[in-house]
Design an enzyme around this catalytic site. Structure first.
Site, PDB file in Angstrom:
ATOM      1  N   ALA A   1       0.804  -1.214   0.000  1.00  0.00           N
ATOM      2  CA  ALA A   1       0.000   0.000   0.000  1.00  0.00           C
ATOM      3  C   ALA A   1       0.838   1.266   0.000  1.00  0.00           C
ATOM      4  CB  ALA A   1      -0.932   0.004   1.220  1.00  0.00           C
ATOM      5  N   LYS A   2       2.054   1.188   0.536  1.00  0.00           N
ATOM      6  CA  LYS A   2       2.994   2.326   0.600  1.00  0.00           C
ATOM      7  C   LYS A   2       2.347   3.560   1.225  1.00  0.00           C
ATOM      8  CE  LYS A   2       5.683   0.714  -3.385  1.00  0.00           C
ATOM      9  NZ  LYS A   2       4.777  -0.348  -3.879  1.00  0.00           N
ATOM     10  N   ARG A   3       1.557   3.351   2.256  1.00  0.00           N
ATOM     11  CA  ARG A   3       0.944   4.471   2.954  1.00  0.00           C
ATOM     12  C   ARG A   3       1.998   5.198   3.787  1.00  0.00           C
ATOM     13  NH1 ARG A   3      -2.566   2.861  -0.298  1.00  0.00           N
ATOM     14  NH2 ARG A   3      -4.741   2.506   0.283  1.00  0.00           N
TER      15      ARG A   3
END
Length: 279
Positions: free
Chosen positions: A97-99
């Site tokens: 997700a690379k949040r």
């Protein structure tokens, strides 16, 4: 079972450190799937279920990439949950997700992925500060993989830039993650690219016990030999991700399922020199 225990078990039980990336690009689906008289979501579901079925004997983990599911709209999110149900329970599931956000936004991202889904770990971007990681670190059963040295050429724009201390930003991130792990319940890992093997050792040396998620093998051209050399002294367990070179291996054949399975099996064999270090 803690995240690190489950990770060790998944690699040992499957005799593999391979992670299969699930990146369902509609334009790359096999021809016979594209020609089905079904909706786009149904085509992707058919494709991913088959990929999981034919690769599960050759890998320790799966990494669904949220961008490809989000592009399908609200039905894509529903599909994401159904695909999670298809993944065998002995596999590590990483939400790619690379949040990366602050305060209550990060807290709600943590709730969204760690309370509402069955994923074991999530990828995070630390560039808004290390405080953004904290909401994800309260549970020893969960892990995070923090971007440290990515596999794309753009890593040179920021991550490989040097600070006044002489460290690269990548090495500094790794050092700070090591400090943060000392006071965190959840497992902190790093995303480091196989395509950056020549710059990898100074980064992972700063956090030698970090579990690693390593993209860049396959279509991106990362060398397994160079990667094995870079990991020679590393203690943390690696998961080596391949997406396109596995899941689209059979697009030019009428028996794409067999080609996908064989591609996963072949890569698992090629990774054996790395895997045997950890099992």
């Amino acid at each position: 079972m803690s995240f690190l225990q489950k990770l060790a078990s998944a690699i040992s039980d499957n005799q593999s450190c391979l992670c299969v990336g699930l990146d369902p690009n509609l334009d790359l689906l096999p021809t016979d799937v594209q020609e089905l008289d079904k909706s786009d979501v149904q085509k992707v579901e058919r494709f991913l279920k088959t990929v999981i079925e034919v690769t599960q004997d050759h890998c320790a983990a799966y990494k669904p990439n949220l961008g490809f599911f989000e592009a399908l709209g609200s039905q894509g999110w529903e599909l994401f949950f159904r695909i999670l149900d298809e993944i065998p329970s002995d596999k590590i599931i990483i939400a790619d997700a690379k949040r990366g956000d602050i305060s209550s936004t990060a807290e709600h991202y943590s709730k969204a992925f760690f309370e509402q889904t069955e994923v074991d770990a999530i990828t995070l971007n630390p560039l808004m500060g290390f405080e953004t990681l904290e909401p994800f670190l309260a549970d020893k059963d969960k892990g995070i993989y923090t971007l440290a040295l990515t596999s794309n050429p753009g890593a040179a724009d920021l991550l490989l830039q040097k600070l006044s201390s002489g460290q690269t930003i990548s090495s500094y991130i790794a050092q700070q993650l090591s400090y943060k792990q000392e006071n965190s319940e959840g497992a902190i890992g790093m995303v480091v690219g196989a395509t950056q093997a020549e710059d990898l050792r100074p980064v992972i040396t700063e956090f030698s016990e970090a579990p690693l998620l390593i993209p860049g093998v396959g279509k991106q051209g990362g060398s397994i030999t160079a990667l094995a050399d870079a990991l020679d002294d590393h203690l943390g367990l690696p998961l080596i991700n391949s997406s396109r070179s596995i899941i689209y291996a059979g697009n030019d054949t009428s028996h794409w399922e067999q080609a996908v399975s064989e591609s996963a099996e072949q890569l698992t064999h090629q990774l054996r020199p790395i895997t045997k270090k950890y099992v």
